[in-house]
Design a protein around this motif. Structure first.
Motif, PDB file in Angstrom:
ATOM      1  N   VAL A  47     -17.433 -26.209   2.763  1.00  0.00           N
ATOM      2  CA  VAL A  47     -16.984 -26.544   0.903  1.00  0.00           C
ATOM      3  C   VAL A  47     -16.575 -25.394   0.095  1.00  0.00           C
ATOM      4  O   VAL A  47     -15.420 -26.057  -0.516  1.00  0.00           O
ATOM      5  CB  VAL A  47     -18.224 -28.255   0.946  1.00  0.00           C
ATOM      6  N   ALA A  48     -17.062 -24.350   0.668  1.00  0.00           N
ATOM      7  CA  ALA A  48     -17.028 -23.839  -0.440  1.00  0.00           C
ATOM      8  C   ALA A  48     -17.494 -22.319   0.221  1.00  0.00           C
ATOM      9  O   ALA A  48     -18.567 -22.215   1.134  1.00  0.00           O
ATOM     10  CB  ALA A  48     -17.384 -23.631  -1.721  1.00  0.00           C
ATOM     11  N   ASN A  49     -16.568 -20.972   0.181  1.00  0.00           N
ATOM     12  CA  ASN A  49     -17.008 -19.692   0.539  1.00  0.00           C
ATOM     13  C   ASN A  49     -18.045 -19.338  -0.667  1.00  0.00           C
ATOM     14  O   ASN A  49     -17.195 -19.196  -1.714  1.00  0.00           O
ATOM     15  CB  ASN A  49     -15.458 -19.094   0.733  1.00  0.00           C
ATOM     16  N   LEU A  50     -18.829 -19.071  -0.851  1.00  0.00           N
ATOM     17  CA  LEU A  50     -20.344 -19.204  -1.319  1.00  0.00           C
ATOM     18  C   LEU A  50     -20.320 -17.074  -2.286  1.00  0.00           C
ATOM     19  O   LEU A  50     -19.678 -17.216  -3.345  1.00  0.00           O
ATOM     20  CB  LEU A  50     -21.502 -19.084  -0.870  1.00  0.00           C
ATOM     21  N   GLY A  51     -20.096 -16.644  -0.733  1.00  0.00           N
ATOM     22  CA  GLY A  51     -20.255 -14.931  -1.384  1.00  0.00           C
ATOM     23  C   GLY A  51     -20.076 -14.441  -0.235  1.00  0.00           C
ATOM     24  O   GLY A  51     -20.113 -14.184   0.718  1.00  0.00           O
ATOM     25  N   TYR A  52     -20.243 -12.947  -0.239  1.00  0.00           N
ATOM     26  CA  TYR A  52     -20.294 -11.927   0.593  1.00  0.00           C
ATOM     27  C   TYR A  52     -21.012 -10.494  -0.529  1.00  0.00           C
ATOM     28  O   TYR A  52     -21.578 -10.684  -1.328  1.00  0.00           O
ATOM     29  CB  TYR A  52     -18.943 -10.957  -0.035  1.00  0.00           C
ATOM     30  N   ALA A  53     -21.729 -10.283   0.837  1.00  0.00           N
ATOM     31  CA  ALA A  53     -21.784  -8.997   0.438  1.00  0.00           C
ATOM     32  C   ALA A  53     -22.279  -7.813   1.189  1.00  0.00           C
ATOM     33  O   ALA A  53     -22.133  -8.343   2.922  1.00  0.00           O
ATOM     34  CB  ALA A  53     -23.783  -9.131  -0.039  1.00  0.00           C
ATOM     35  N   GLU A  54     -23.129  -6.709   1.302  1.00  0.00           N
ATOM     36  CA  GLU A  54     -23.305  -5.936   2.292  1.00  0.00           C
ATOM     37  C   GLU A  54     -21.863  -5.463   3.217  1.00  0.00           C
ATOM     38  O   GLU A  54     -21.988  -5.177   4.427  1.00  0.00           O
ATOM     39  CB  GLU A  54     -24.585  -6.537   3.349  1.00  0.00           C
ATOM     40  N   GLY A  55     -20.748  -5.479   2.025  1.00  0.00           N
ATOM     41  CA  GLY A  55     -19.188  -5.065   3.144  1.00  0.00           C
ATOM     42  C   GLY A  55     -19.439  -3.905   2.623  1.00  0.00           C
ATOM     43  O   GLY A  55     -19.702  -2.845   2.671  1.00  0.00           O
ATOM     44  N   ARG A  56     -18.894  -3.301   4.092  1.00  0.00           N
ATOM     45  CA  ARG A  56     -19.160  -1.440   4.563  1.00  0.00           C
ATOM     46  C   ARG A  56     -17.802  -1.133   5.509  1.00  0.00           C
ATOM     47  O   ARG A  56     -17.872  -1.807   6.832  1.00  0.00           O
ATOM     48  CB  ARG A  56     -20.385  -1.277   5.114  1.00  0.00           C
ATOM     49  N   PHE A  57     -17.066  -0.187   5.485  1.00  0.00           N
ATOM     50  CA  PHE A  57     -15.726  -0.162   5.796  1.00  0.00           C
ATOM     51  C   PHE A  57     -16.517   0.852   6.190  1.00  0.00           C
ATOM     52  O   PHE A  57     -16.331   1.982   5.597  1.00  0.00           O
ATOM     53  CB  PHE A  57     -14.703   0.196   5.258  1.00  0.00           C
ATOM     54  N   LEU A  58     -16.327   1.056   8.311  1.00  0.00           N
ATOM     55  CA  LEU A  58     -17.272   1.577   8.657  1.00  0.00           C
ATOM     56  C   LEU A  58     -16.086   3.225   9.880  1.00  0.00           C
ATOM     57  O   LEU A  58     -16.483   4.572   9.719  1.00  0.00           O
ATOM     58  CB  LEU A  58     -17.658   1.349  10.109  1.00  0.00           C
ATOM     59  N   THR A  59     -15.200   2.536  10.382  1.00  0.00           N
ATOM     60  CA  THR A  59     -13.961   3.475  11.011  1.00  0.00           C
ATOM     61  C   THR A  59     -12.640   3.054  10.241  1.00  0.00           C
ATOM     62  O   THR A  59     -12.071   1.858  10.304  1.00  0.00           O
ATOM     63  CB  THR A  59     -13.877   2.613  12.486  1.00  0.00           C
ATOM     64  N   PRO A  60     -11.951   3.705   9.458  1.00  0.00           N
ATOM     65  CA  PRO A  60     -10.710   2.923   9.144  1.00  0.00           C
ATOM     66  C   PRO A  60      -9.420   3.242  11.163  1.00  0.00           C
ATOM     67  O   PRO A  60      -9.618   2.764  11.245  1.00  0.00           O
ATOM     68  CB  PRO A  60      -9.609   4.428   8.415  1.00  0.00           C
ATOM     69  N   VAL A  61      -8.967   1.476  10.261  1.00  0.00           N
ATOM     70  CA  VAL A  61      -7.957   1.268  11.293  1.00  0.00           C
ATOM     71  C   VAL A  61      -6.855   1.598  10.886  1.00  0.00           C
ATOM     72  O   VAL A  61      -5.476   1.384   9.618  1.00  0.00           O
ATOM     73  CB  VAL A  61      -7.999  -0.548  10.712  1.00  0.00           C
ATOM     74  N   TYR A  62      -5.452   2.303  11.970  1.00  0.00           N
ATOM     75  CA  TYR A  62      -4.366   2.686  12.207  1.00  0.00           C
ATOM     76  C   TYR A  62      -3.586   1.937  12.847  1.00  0.00           C
ATOM     77  O   TYR A  62      -3.907   0.846  12.977  1.00  0.00           O
ATOM     78  CB  TYR A  62      -4.458   3.484  12.913  1.00  0.00           C
ATOM     79  N   PRO A  63      -2.300   1.554  12.167  1.00  0.00           N
ATOM     80  CA  PRO A  63      -1.491   0.750  12.940  1.00  0.00           C
ATOM     81  C   PRO A  63      -1.419   0.916  14.624  1.00  0.00           C
ATOM     82  O   PRO A  63      -1.434   1.892  15.069  1.00  0.00           O
ATOM     83  CB  PRO A  63      -0.045   1.423  12.657  1.00  0.00           C
ATOM     84  N   GLY A  64      -2.312   0.284  15.519  1.00  0.00           N
ATOM     85  CA  GLY A  64      -1.458  -0.028  16.523  1.00  0.00           C
ATOM     86  C   GLY A  64      -2.842  -0.436  17.109  1.00  0.00           C
ATOM     87  O   GLY A  64      -3.478  -0.339  18.194  1.00  0.00           O
ATOM     88  N   ASP A  65      -4.165  -0.626  16.321  1.00  0.00           N
ATOM     89  CA  ASP A  65      -5.449  -0.901  16.644  1.00  0.00           C
ATOM     90  C   ASP A  65      -5.796  -2.094  17.002  1.00  0.00           C
ATOM     91  O   ASP A  65      -4.653  -3.321  16.200  1.00  0.00           O
ATOM     92  CB  ASP A  65      -6.441  -0.213  15.347  1.00  0.00           C
ATOM     93  N   THR A  66      -6.484  -2.242  17.211  1.00  0.00           N
ATOM     94  CA  THR A  66      -6.656  -4.064  17.642  1.00  0.00           C
ATOM     95  C   THR A  66      -8.282  -4.535  17.470  1.00  0.00           C
ATOM     96  O   THR A  66      -8.751  -3.637  17.373  1.00  0.00           O
ATOM     97  CB  THR A  66      -6.120  -4.011  19.308  1.00  0.00           C
ATOM     98  N   LEU A  67      -7.837  -5.103  16.181  1.00  0.00           N
ATOM     99  CA  LEU A  67      -9.253  -6.635  16.218  1.00  0.00           C
ATOM    100  C   LEU A  67      -9.686  -7.652  16.563  1.00  0.00           C
ATOM    101  O   LEU A  67      -9.357  -8.513  16.649  1.00  0.00           O
ATOM    102  CB  LEU A  67      -9.287  -6.571  14.574  1.00  0.00           C
ATOM    103  N   ASN A  68     -10.976  -6.716  16.727  1.00  0.00           N
ATOM    104  CA  ASN A  68     -12.005  -7.764  17.408  1.00  0.00           C
ATOM    105  C   ASN A  68     -12.872  -8.467  16.093  1.00  0.00           C
ATOM    106  O   ASN A  68     -13.213  -7.828  15.881  1.00  0.00           O
ATOM    107  CB  ASN A  68     -12.663  -8.158  18.578  1.00  0.00           C
ATOM    108  N   ALA A  69     -14.293  -9.561  16.661  1.00  0.00           N
ATOM    109  CA  ALA A  69     -14.702 -10.112  15.116  1.00  0.00           C
ATOM    110  C   ALA A  69     -15.770 -10.754  15.381  1.00  0.00           C
ATOM    111  O   ALA A  69     -16.172 -11.388  17.111  1.00  0.00           O
ATOM    112  CB  ALA A  69     -14.630 -10.581  14.232  1.00  0.00           C
ATOM    113  N   VAL A  70     -16.860 -10.349  15.628  1.00  0.00           N
ATOM    114  CA  VAL A  70     -18.636 -11.264  16.081  1.00  0.00           C
ATOM    115  C   VAL A  70     -18.777 -11.511  14.961  1.00  0.00           C
ATOM    116  O   VAL A  70     -19.328 -11.007  13.835  1.00  0.00           O
ATOM    117  CB  VAL A  70     -19.016 -10.350  17.483  1.00  0.00           C
TER     118      VAL A  70
END
Lengths: 347, 347, 347
Positions: A84-107
């Motif tokens: 119904v609604a996206n309520l919020g985000y928290a504790e977001g950290r960018f850990l390793t820079p992503v460069y062109p050619g990198d492939t992203l997955n998510a869990v």
């Protein structure tokens, strides 16, 4: 039985469960160029290999927000198709820079579930981790979302998450490996102001406005492979509360950050997302404005970090620094209230 | 004091001053692809590595007009944020081809300032030079623009520039190093006509039309990192003379050049911009048509060069070769009057 | 005499004639990213190098439909500039995978011409072959199109083609060299269903809908360098049967295939186009839905193949599996009836 995915409903989520998300995605220079075309971003780091190389990096990294949207997009079919609604985000950290050619997955891991008293919906909290092709974590964040129940009569476990931290601690901020601001070129970056020029409490009107078109937000949201129907199906949306397509909140974040260049040109590198709320919906035809407030400063040694509040408004100038009314409610013109850390060179 | 950039006003420019512009930009195959998607360009040189290689180049170069828009875009925050009108270009020369992976920077020199008698505005003339990451010049052009004064009472120096040359001399045209038209494939290029087939005075109706959408010109103009508010802020534009967003003139140039393929398929390589005027504004919803006239021919040895006038019209066919009325005024349907040199193979 | 191309009319085509088409095109990662942004495609093969590499390929190939549109686009100036309607496709086979960096060319042979009894139009049937920079065939298909006569009085040869085969035989399907589904990751691909899970006759409602904007289909169609005026010139289209711009049929195919991910996530690799008809026109503002039917199954050894019918509807849900009325006519909501083979892993 149909083979199409109806998405999970509230009663389908269990605390502690882990969900591997589909559709890995190789980001390329094309995503970087499209990000510029879609947002108007001008931060030199993500625009020019030479600028990034001059700061010790192998080339222009992918804008952290584009990384965020890409990772977020993967979670939508599993987490928020029936949201119904996206309520919020928290504790977001960018850990390793992503460069062109990198492939992203998510869990994602379900941190908690909490039924609402109306019996129709509940709040699901997840931690999502994004990884590159080498398994290195690139991003980790917590998100909570209100999800419909499939069956109002279904029993629901009440297993709320621990409350997320209000902000990422400065000690947890990670600068990209090799980053070196010694030779940072303020002229090429487009602004004279470094870490020492900003004061806590200072507010900046980013002045410029950006009117958003349906084709633009749809292109962006599809680029992120975010499939949430509310952004794409005008016919189905006729029967919704708003009667029309809703712009993905991430588009508002990226547009506001692009506008923030005008005043924060050197706070290029987002390091963490402390908090974020989509306060009111944004629609095609709306014009977005933004202002920022410096919430905190932290000396990280080779660089400074600013904790910044980024507020996006629709259809009204940011000159008034509008946010909440005296009664404490958000002004109906406020679209986004976003709190993040960004690295900034010292002069 | 705010940290956002209000832009320079007329009284802020001084003759002889040099301005280094911000946001270097690495162009990639993505920019080439977006250029095709945004304009419909079909010139084989910029579409296929194999075609360019067959003509002695290392691969498909970036379309010179995309180089122009990218360099131009960098100058906007410093030169024309408070511009009333972009009056014209001259003495534009493409000096070194740009390839995917190259990073562009830009520097401008103020050639002259001239206050208008109304006391509210003045004309600023600059020469802008674009460079690649090796410092090699890729483009140089003169532009003049009408800029608002911040303060009508401010004293203004009258230091007009020398009048630009009416056209780039044939001797100053530079062919890309290594260019060899010996094996040029007219079939693959899409047109049978070479240098000898064109006559001075000849006019060509490019027949096709292109209707422009808000999302399209905004995507293009953001891709060029051109921030002029008039193109993006529909709300602010409600109070303007036109009441709506104005399309960046460069979009009209690129669309008209793409239409010109139909009749000038082999005049692929723009070598110089002799002159250019945006005569009337173009808006979303308008349909663009174009016609060309051969102004001059020059044998450059290994290639020919055509001096071409490209006239773009809105919402009326180019079949009538409309330009000026009998009274000498531009017809209100004329959007662009553009004068350039292009290389073309001899048969 | 004008140098612009008026396009061929019916009487200009002769059976047996071969036409080499213009504008070779190097496809890059940018085209892949734009394809995602324009369609919302989520098939993992075309999204992630790592996924394709895990299946034995050197990296993510270009989506076969993007190859088709690119090759098709080249034929438009020669074949269908004066077309009344694009009637159908058959015998389409994808022969060599296309990777970023490959350059495509196209050649057509006229298989037959047949004048219509009204004396104003005729049907032209061509076989088009697409090649990469090494001359390897990447795609071959038959297409027929109704073309206007220039001069109604012109004599016309009646040389009809042999009737195309109703479907590509399973023995003629080519899997990409090196393809190996042994380590195929169904979780990453986004759907649990393999070859054995589908039954002939089974229908799948793809549920999601996509509203199309003018800017989106124009961007896509220009990316394919398809110049047909009906897609771009709103002013000229005011005088047409529909009064507005028509969306290129290929856009409908790609959007419907992207929607089909939801239920056919593992039928990623299109191997052949058996037949295809654009039944009713699609316009900007329409919302597209799609459903599929399994027409046949074939065990290819290292992979399975599904023969799929893909039906796209406008402005009505696909839940009813609408196609033809009881009288055998297409329902006015049907936009596309498309029949293809796709490879799918066995579990």
């Amino acid at each position: 039985m149909t083979k199409s995915n109806p998405g999970r409903f509230f009663e389908d989520f269990a605390k502690g469960e882990t969900i591997a998300h589909a559709t890995p995605r190789t980001l390329s220079e094309a995503d970087a160029a499209l990000n510029i075309a879609l947002t108007g971003a001008r931060y030199a780091f993500f625009s020019a290999d030479s600028f990034a190389q001059n700061c010790g990096l192998p080339g222009a990294p992918i804008d952290p927000l584009l990384v965020f949207h890409t990772v977020f997009g993967k979670t939508v079919p599993d987490i928020s198709l029936n949201a119904v609604a996206n309520l919020g985000y928290a504790e977001g950290r960018f850990l390793t820079p992503v460069y062109p050619g990198d492939t992203l997955n998510a869990v994602s891991e379900v941190l908690g579930v909490k039924a609402n008293s109306n019996g129709k919906t509940g709040i699901v909290t997840v931690r999502t981790d994004g990884f590159n092709q080498d398994g290195a974590p690139v991003l980790s964040y917590v998100r909570w979302v209100m999800v419909n129940k499939r069956d109002e009569a279904a029993p629901t476990a009440d297993a709320p998450p621990i409350t997320p931290k209000p902000a990422v601690a400065a000690a947890d901020l990670l600068l990209p490996l090799g980053l070196d601001f010694t030779g940072y070129d303020f002229d090429l970056a487009g602004g004279p102001h470094g870490f020492d020029d900003y004061e806590v409490g200072e507010r900046i009107d980013h002045v410029d406005g950006m009117t958003v078109e349906e084709a633009e937000h749809q292109l962006a949201t599809r680029l992120y492979q975010n499939t949430a129907k509310v952004h794409f199906d005008a016919l189905a949306q006729q029967g919704s509360r708003f009667g029309k397509r809703l712009i993905y909140g991430g588009v508002a974040i990226s547009l506001a950050r692009a506008l923030a260049f005008n005043g924060l040109a050197n706070a290029q590198l987002m390091l963490a997302i402390n908090a974020g709320r989509h306060v009111n919906p944004l629609f095609a035809g709306d014009t977005l404005y933004a202002w920022s407030e410096v919430l905190a400063k932290e000396d990280l040694g080779e660089a400074g970090a600013l904790r910044l509040r980024l507020v996006a408004l629709k259809n009204r100038s940011a000159a008034g620094f509008t946010a909440r009314t005296e009664a404490g409610e958000y002004d109906p013109g406020v679209v986004l209230d976003f709190d993040y850390w960004a690295a900034i060179p010292k002069r």
